[in-house]
Design a protein around this motif. Structure first.
Motif, PDB file in Angstrom:
ATOM      1  N   ASN A  85      12.145   0.813 -32.937  1.00 35.64           N
ATOM      2  CA  ASN A  85      12.406   1.010 -32.718  1.00 35.64           C
ATOM      3  C   ASN A  85      14.773   1.107 -33.065  1.00 35.64           C
ATOM      4  N   MET A  86      15.212   2.086 -33.704  1.00 31.67           N
ATOM      5  CA  MET A  86      15.915   2.662 -33.905  1.00 31.67           C
ATOM      6  C   MET A  86      16.960   3.128 -33.754  1.00 31.67           C
ATOM      7  N   VAL A  87      19.461   2.788 -33.572  1.00 35.48           N
ATOM      8  CA  VAL A  87      19.548   3.972 -33.272  1.00 35.48           C
ATOM      9  C   VAL A  87      20.294   2.971 -34.251  1.00 35.48           C
ATOM     10  N   LEU A  88      20.146   4.432 -34.357  1.00 34.65           N
ATOM     11  CA  LEU A  88      22.161   4.390 -36.025  1.00 34.65           C
ATOM     12  C   LEU A  88      23.574   4.968 -35.065  1.00 34.65           C
ATOM     13  N   VAL A  89      24.350   4.043 -34.981  1.00 32.63           N
ATOM     14  CA  VAL A  89      25.442   4.640 -34.631  1.00 32.63           C
ATOM     15  C   VAL A  89      26.635   4.214 -35.832  1.00 32.63           C
ATOM     16  N   PHE A 109       9.711   0.526 -39.170  1.00 36.42           N
ATOM     17  CA  PHE A 109      10.772   0.569 -38.935  1.00 36.42           C
ATOM     18  C   PHE A 109      11.698   2.025 -38.673  1.00 36.42           C
ATOM     19  N   ASN A 110      12.126   2.380 -37.158  1.00 36.08           N
ATOM     20  CA  ASN A 110      11.434   3.629 -37.016  1.00 36.08           C
ATOM     21  C   ASN A 110      13.278   4.149 -36.674  1.00 36.08           C
ATOM     22  N   PHE A 111      13.513   5.331 -37.194  1.00 34.70           N
ATOM     23  CA  PHE A 111      15.303   6.177 -36.554  1.00 34.70           C
ATOM     24  C   PHE A 111      14.662   7.015 -35.043  1.00 34.70           C
ATOM     25  N   VAL A 112      14.799   6.647 -33.540  1.00 35.56           N
ATOM     26  CA  VAL A 112      14.838   7.102 -33.195  1.00 35.56           C
ATOM     27  C   VAL A 112      16.376   8.079 -32.310  1.00 35.56           C
ATOM     28  N   CYS A 113      16.727   7.949 -32.500  1.00 31.95           N
ATOM     29  CA  CYS A 113      18.191   9.077 -31.864  1.00 31.95           C
ATOM     30  C   CYS A 113      19.713   8.241 -33.212  1.00 31.95           C
ATOM     31  N   ALA A 114      21.001   9.067 -32.706  1.00 37.06           N
ATOM     32  CA  ALA A 114      22.026   8.207 -34.028  1.00 37.06           C
ATOM     33  C   ALA A 114      23.088   9.316 -32.858  1.00 37.06           C
ATOM     34  N   PHE A 115      24.031   8.042 -33.207  1.00 32.10           N
ATOM     35  CA  PHE A 115      25.381   8.736 -32.288  1.00 32.10           C
ATOM     36  C   PHE A 115      26.095   8.996 -33.170  1.00 32.10           C
ATOM     37  N   ASP A 116      27.626   9.025 -32.557  1.00 33.91           N
ATOM     38  CA  ASP A 116      29.136   9.797 -33.674  1.00 33.91           C
ATOM     39  C   ASP A 116      29.731  10.172 -32.852  1.00 33.91           C
ATOM     40  N   PRO A 119      32.514  15.556 -32.616  1.00 32.54           N
ATOM     41  CA  PRO A 119      32.079  16.423 -32.311  1.00 32.54           C
ATOM     42  C   PRO A 119      31.152  17.487 -33.167  1.00 32.54           C
ATOM     43  N   GLN A 120      31.376  17.558 -34.004  1.00 32.84           N
ATOM     44  CA  GLN A 120      30.563  18.936 -35.169  1.00 32.84           C
ATOM     45  C   GLN A 120      29.141  18.404 -35.636  1.00 32.84           C
ATOM     46  N   LEU A 121      29.104  17.528 -35.296  1.00 30.49           N
ATOM     47  CA  LEU A 121      27.667  16.828 -35.240  1.00 30.49           C
ATOM     48  C   LEU A 121      26.358  16.357 -34.226  1.00 30.49           C
ATOM     49  N   PHE A 122      27.309  16.646 -32.878  1.00 30.45           N
ATOM     50  CA  PHE A 122      26.300  16.662 -31.954  1.00 30.45           C
ATOM     51  C   PHE A 122      25.294  18.287 -32.072  1.00 30.45           C
ATOM     52  N   ASN A 123      24.230  17.568 -31.535  1.00 33.40           N
ATOM     53  CA  ASN A 123      23.080  18.379 -31.582  1.00 33.40           C
ATOM     54  C   ASN A 123      23.109  18.634 -32.679  1.00 33.40           C
ATOM     55  N   GLN A 124      23.307  18.514 -33.878  1.00 31.45           N
ATOM     56  CA  GLN A 124      22.312  18.858 -34.931  1.00 31.45           C
ATOM     57  C   GLN A 124      21.844  17.327 -35.780  1.00 31.45           C
ATOM     58  N   ILE A 131      21.433  13.543 -33.262  1.00 31.03           N
ATOM     59  CA  ILE A 131      22.600  12.964 -33.288  1.00 31.03           C
ATOM     60  C   ILE A 131      23.429  13.304 -31.778  1.00 31.03           C
ATOM     61  N   ARG A 132      23.797  12.672 -31.182  1.00 30.55           N
ATOM     62  CA  ARG A 132      24.728  12.901 -30.097  1.00 30.55           C
ATOM     63  C   ARG A 132      25.994  11.567 -29.932  1.00 30.55           C
ATOM     64  N   PRO A 133      26.820  12.305 -28.991  1.00 29.45           N
ATOM     65  CA  PRO A 133      27.633  11.705 -29.082  1.00 29.45           C
ATOM     66  C   PRO A 133      28.162   9.588 -28.562  1.00 29.45           C
ATOM     67  N   ILE A 134      28.779   8.830 -28.834  1.00 30.24           N
ATOM     68  CA  ILE A 134      28.751   8.138 -28.788  1.00 30.24           C
ATOM     69  C   ILE A 134      28.733   7.238 -27.389  1.00 30.24           C
ATOM     70  N   SER A 135      29.492   8.519 -26.993  1.00 33.94           N
ATOM     71  CA  SER A 135      29.700   7.592 -24.952  1.00 33.94           C
ATOM     72  C   SER A 135      28.075   7.931 -24.472  1.00 33.94           C
ATOM     73  N   GLN A 136      27.179   8.113 -25.111  1.00 29.36           N
ATOM     74  CA  GLN A 136      25.541   8.797 -24.313  1.00 29.36           C
ATOM     75  C   GLN A 136      24.942   7.013 -25.532  1.00 29.36           C
ATOM     76  N   LEU A 137      25.198   6.503 -25.791  1.00 31.86           N
ATOM     77  CA  LEU A 137      24.421   5.474 -26.588  1.00 31.86           C
ATOM     78  C   LEU A 137      24.055   3.811 -25.878  1.00 31.86           C
ATOM     79  N   ARG A 138      25.620   3.925 -24.666  1.00 32.37           N
ATOM     80  CA  ARG A 138      24.819   2.757 -23.239  1.00 32.37           C
ATOM     81  C   ARG A 138      23.463   3.381 -22.242  1.00 32.37           C
ATOM     82  N   SER A 139      24.038   4.787 -22.118  1.00 35.13           N
ATOM     83  CA  SER A 139      22.325   4.845 -21.405  1.00 35.13           C
ATOM     84  C   SER A 139      20.966   4.761 -21.865  1.00 35.13           C
TER      85      SER A 139
END
Lengths: 210, 210
Positions: A85-89, A109-116, A119-124, A131-139
């Motif tokens: 499982n991979m996440v994109l940052v 190799f499977n992407f499960v979530c992306a972070f950026d 804000p325009q990308l959030f919820n896309q 795509i989620r806010p990078i502030s949520q990466l750690r959690s």
DNA sequence: TAGATTGTTAATCGATTAACAATC
DNA sequence: TAGATTGTTAATCGATTAACAATC
């Protein structure tokens, strides 16, 4: 696959063997000798036999190697029998292109979530991946099963993000930022430095000038 | 820069030196000894001196190396004092990401045209670069100053396209297709095999399993 | 069995590191 | 001049290639 002290030179050749063996087995070829493979791949038969014997005997005297068996064994050595499982940052152009590239998924190799940070990308989503806010990466990393972090952010931010993840259970960083990451040994780093690649190309173009 | 027989191992290290020297000079450091650079880059001072001396003496006994001078010289060795025109072949996700990546342009690597088979892309532009039908690739290369062809097409098509360009004046192919191109020696090939990179990563993740 | 081809040891080659004389 | 550090030769290390005995 706990063979110790295999040199990175050998490891780097394994994916190429894997690729040729796939073609051979798919074309219906059942067996191949190191000599024949040597001709096809343009490396010495000696090197082929030495490389494979780092991991034990996959061949048979007088016969050669069974292509399907060898292919599967190299796959196991490379860990391709596992799902990753991979996440994109960094969901910029390059990052999105990686997520959309379907071949990785086929190899497990499977992407499960992306972070950026944008804000325009959030919820896309990109290629079906949110795509989620990078502030949520750690959690996210703490709460989900993430093996590999793919870093496609500018180098100014790459080091900090990488270091913020050193005490998580991630196993590796696939680093596209143009920077050397120094991380504890339990986190593997594989760099893709496109600029360096272009520079090598440039050198080779100009090396014969006078 | 017509130094012959420099090993690819040395060449592959040059971009990394170049990167560190840029940072050093930009941070105002005027001189550096091989020992100090050794500590920063985590390679031996001996290797640093040997590497540089492949191309002539850039340092001064008792002083060390002038960072700006050394940076510039390595740039010249790498051919970065030249402008390179590139065409993109395959304007998919990855290809478009490469065109949009501005850092290449800053280093003198400049996309001048893109080509694709998808008619929906014709007459569009990507990052200011026009997209044309791939049928026009050959004539474009013949009529314009193109140094590098960037191949971001599936491997099924990559070999044919590459071979169709062997008798043109292009100098190199930057190959992102998952295939080994066999081209005449006057055309340099630099591969970026992302799948291979991921496989090395996978190996290193799993190598300690038992 | 005879022929073929691996697995593995030995020889070679090349790259890295160490040492030190040259020299700034 | 004395100290520092390169440039370069020599030593070491590791990777590749060659050779061949083992064996299918």
């Amino acid at each position: 696959m706990a063979e110790k002290g295999i040199s990175q030179a050998v490891i780097s050749r394994l994916p190429r063997y894997y690729r040729y063996l796939k073609e051979l087995k798919d074309s219906g070829k059942e067996r191949i000798s190191s000599q024949e493979l040597s001709r096809i791949m343009k490396v010495t038969a000696s090197q082929i036999r030495q490389d494979f014997n780092n991991f034990g005997g996959f061949g048979q005297q007088g016969y050669g190697y069974n292509t399907t068996y060898l292919y599967d064994e190299i796959g196991k050595i490379l860990g391709l029998d596992h799902q990753h499982n991979m996440v994109l940052v960094g969901a910029g152009n390059l990052g999105q292109a990686l997520v959309k590239y379907l071949k990785f998924k086929k190899s497990g190799f499977n992407f499960v979530c992306a972070f950026d940070i944008n804000p325009q990308l959030f919820n896309q989503t990109v290629g079906g991946v949110p795509i989620r806010p990078i502030s949520q990466l750690r959690s996210y990393v703490d709460e989900n099963d993430v093996d590999i972090v793919v870093l496609t952010i500018p180098k100014s931010e790459a080091r900090e993000i990488a270091h913020s993840l050193t005490d998580t259970k991630i196993k590796a960083i696939w680093n596209f930022a143009h920077i050397d990451l120094e991380l504890p040994p339990h986190i593997q780093v594989e760099n893709v430095h496109l600029q360096d690649s272009l520079m090598r190309l440039s050198y080779n173009i100009h090396k014969n000038e006078n």
